[in-house]
Design a protein around this motif. Structure first.
Motif, PDB file in Angstrom:
ATOM      1  N   ASP A   1       0.858  -1.176   0.000  1.00 32.60           N
ATOM      2  CA  ASP A   1       0.000   0.000   0.000  1.00 32.60           C
ATOM      3  C   ASP A   1       0.899   1.232   0.000  1.00 32.60           C
ATOM      4  O   ASP A   1       1.767   1.363   0.860  1.00 32.60           O
ATOM      5  CB  ASP A   1      -0.873  -0.033   1.260  1.00 32.60           C
TER       6      ASP A   1
ATOM      7  N   ILE B   1       0.350   4.241   0.811  1.00 35.64           N
ATOM      8  CA  ILE B   1       0.082   5.173   1.906  1.00 35.64           C
ATOM      9  C   ILE B   1       0.643   4.666   3.225  1.00 35.64           C
ATOM     10  O   ILE B   1       1.418   5.338   3.885  1.00 35.64           O
ATOM     11  CB  ILE B   1      -1.433   5.445   2.038  1.00 35.64           C
ATOM     12  N   CYS B   2       0.273   3.445   3.616  1.00 40.06           N
ATOM     13  CA  CYS B   2       0.680   2.938   4.934  1.00 40.06           C
ATOM     14  C   CYS B   2       1.793   1.898   4.863  1.00 40.06           C
ATOM     15  O   CYS B   2       2.378   1.559   5.877  1.00 40.06           O
ATOM     16  CB  CYS B   2      -0.524   2.378   5.680  1.00 40.06           C
TER      17      CYS B   2
ATOM     18  N   ARG C   1      -9.981   4.037   3.100  1.00 42.55           N
ATOM     19  CA  ARG C   1      -9.376   5.272   3.614  1.00 42.55           C
ATOM     20  C   ARG C   1      -8.023   5.550   2.939  1.00 42.55           C
ATOM     21  O   ARG C   1      -7.748   6.678   2.531  1.00 42.55           O
ATOM     22  CB  ARG C   1      -9.205   5.171   5.122  1.00 42.55           C
ATOM     23  N   CYS C   2      -7.175   4.515   2.836  1.00 46.52           N
ATOM     24  CA  CYS C   2      -5.875   4.693   2.179  1.00 46.52           C
ATOM     25  C   CYS C   2      -6.056   5.049   0.708  1.00 46.52           C
ATOM     26  O   CYS C   2      -5.333   5.887   0.175  1.00 46.52           O
ATOM     27  CB  CYS C   2      -5.030   3.437   2.326  1.00 46.52           C
ATOM     28  N   LYS C   3      -7.031   4.440   0.054  1.00 46.67           N
ATOM     29  CA  LYS C   3      -7.289   4.743  -1.357  1.00 46.67           C
ATOM     30  C   LYS C   3      -7.708   6.204  -1.519  1.00 46.67           C
ATOM     31  O   LYS C   3      -7.223   6.903  -2.412  1.00 46.67           O
ATOM     32  CB  LYS C   3      -8.370   3.824  -1.914  1.00 46.67           C
ATOM     33  N   GLU C   4      -8.579   6.684  -0.655  1.00 49.00           N
ATOM     34  CA  GLU C   4      -9.034   8.072  -0.727  1.00 49.00           C
ATOM     35  C   GLU C   4      -7.887   9.046  -0.466  1.00 49.00           C
ATOM     36  O   GLU C   4      -7.774  10.072  -1.134  1.00 49.00           O
ATOM     37  CB  GLU C   4     -10.176   8.302   0.252  1.00 49.00           C
ATOM     38  N   ARG C   5      -7.037   8.730   0.517  1.00 55.41           N
ATOM     39  CA  ARG C   5      -5.877   9.582   0.795  1.00 55.41           C
ATOM     40  C   ARG C   5      -4.954   9.647  -0.414  1.00 55.41           C
ATOM     41  O   ARG C   5      -4.432  10.697  -0.758  1.00 55.41           O
ATOM     42  CB  ARG C   5      -5.101   9.075   2.008  1.00 55.41           C
ATOM     43  N   PHE C   6      -4.736   8.497  -1.063  1.00 56.98           N
ATOM     44  CA  PHE C   6      -3.886   8.457  -2.257  1.00 56.98           C
ATOM     45  C   PHE C   6      -4.470   9.317  -3.367  1.00 56.98           C
ATOM     46  O   PHE C   6      -3.750  10.076  -4.010  1.00 56.98           O
ATOM     47  CB  PHE C   6      -3.729   7.015  -2.746  1.00 56.98           C
ATOM     48  N   GLU C   7      -5.775   9.198  -3.600  1.00 53.06           N
ATOM     49  CA  GLU C   7      -6.401   9.941  -4.687  1.00 53.06           C
ATOM     50  C   GLU C   7      -6.336  11.448  -4.456  1.00 53.06           C
ATOM     51  O   GLU C   7      -6.267  12.215  -5.402  1.00 53.06           O
ATOM     52  CB  GLU C   7      -7.834   9.461  -4.887  1.00 53.06           C
ATOM     53  N   ARG C   8      -6.328  11.886  -3.210  1.00 55.39           N
ATOM     54  CA  ARG C   8      -6.198  13.315  -2.912  1.00 55.39           C
ATOM     55  C   ARG C   8      -4.764  13.805  -3.089  1.00 55.39           C
ATOM     56  O   ARG C   8      -4.531  14.968  -3.386  1.00 55.39           O
ATOM     57  CB  ARG C   8      -6.645  13.602  -1.476  1.00 55.39           C
ATOM     58  N   ARG C   9      -3.775  12.913  -2.890  1.00 59.06           N
ATOM     59  CA  ARG C   9      -2.371  13.320  -2.881  1.00 59.06           C
ATOM     60  C   ARG C   9      -1.512  12.583  -3.901  1.00 59.06           C
ATOM     61  O   ARG C   9      -0.302  12.517  -3.754  1.00 59.06           O
ATOM     62  CB  ARG C   9      -1.787  13.054  -1.492  1.00 59.06           C
TER      63      ARG C   9
END
Length: 73
Positions: free
Chosen positions: A11, A13-14, A39-47
């Motif tokens: 992953d 993100i984490c 949650r990790c997928k959403e964080r990735f898509e924002r950044r």
């Protein structure tokens, strides 16, 4: 992020290992990323672009003969 040959990726993100077949995924710049949670997928898509540039900078540092210092720009 880094694909392994056994169908398990990390992953971005984490850093947790995830089974590609059972995980959420997202494609960015013709590359597929796998995530342990929504949650990790959403964080990735924002950044996504910022994370991609950080990875490229790290790769460049590996091939640089000069000493590289990491910091906040």
């Amino acid at each position: 992020m880094r694909a392994r040959t056994d169908g398990v990726s990390l992953d971005p993100i984490c850093g947790k290992p995830v089974v590609e077949q059972d995980s959420a995924s997202s494609e960015y710049k013709r590359r597929r990323y796998f995530f342990c949670s929504k949650r990790c997928k959403e964080r990735f898509e924002r950044r996504a672009e910022r994370l991609r540039l950080q990875d490229l900078a790290r790769m460049g540092a590996l091939f640089s003969k000069a000493q590289v210092q990491w910091g906040v720009a």
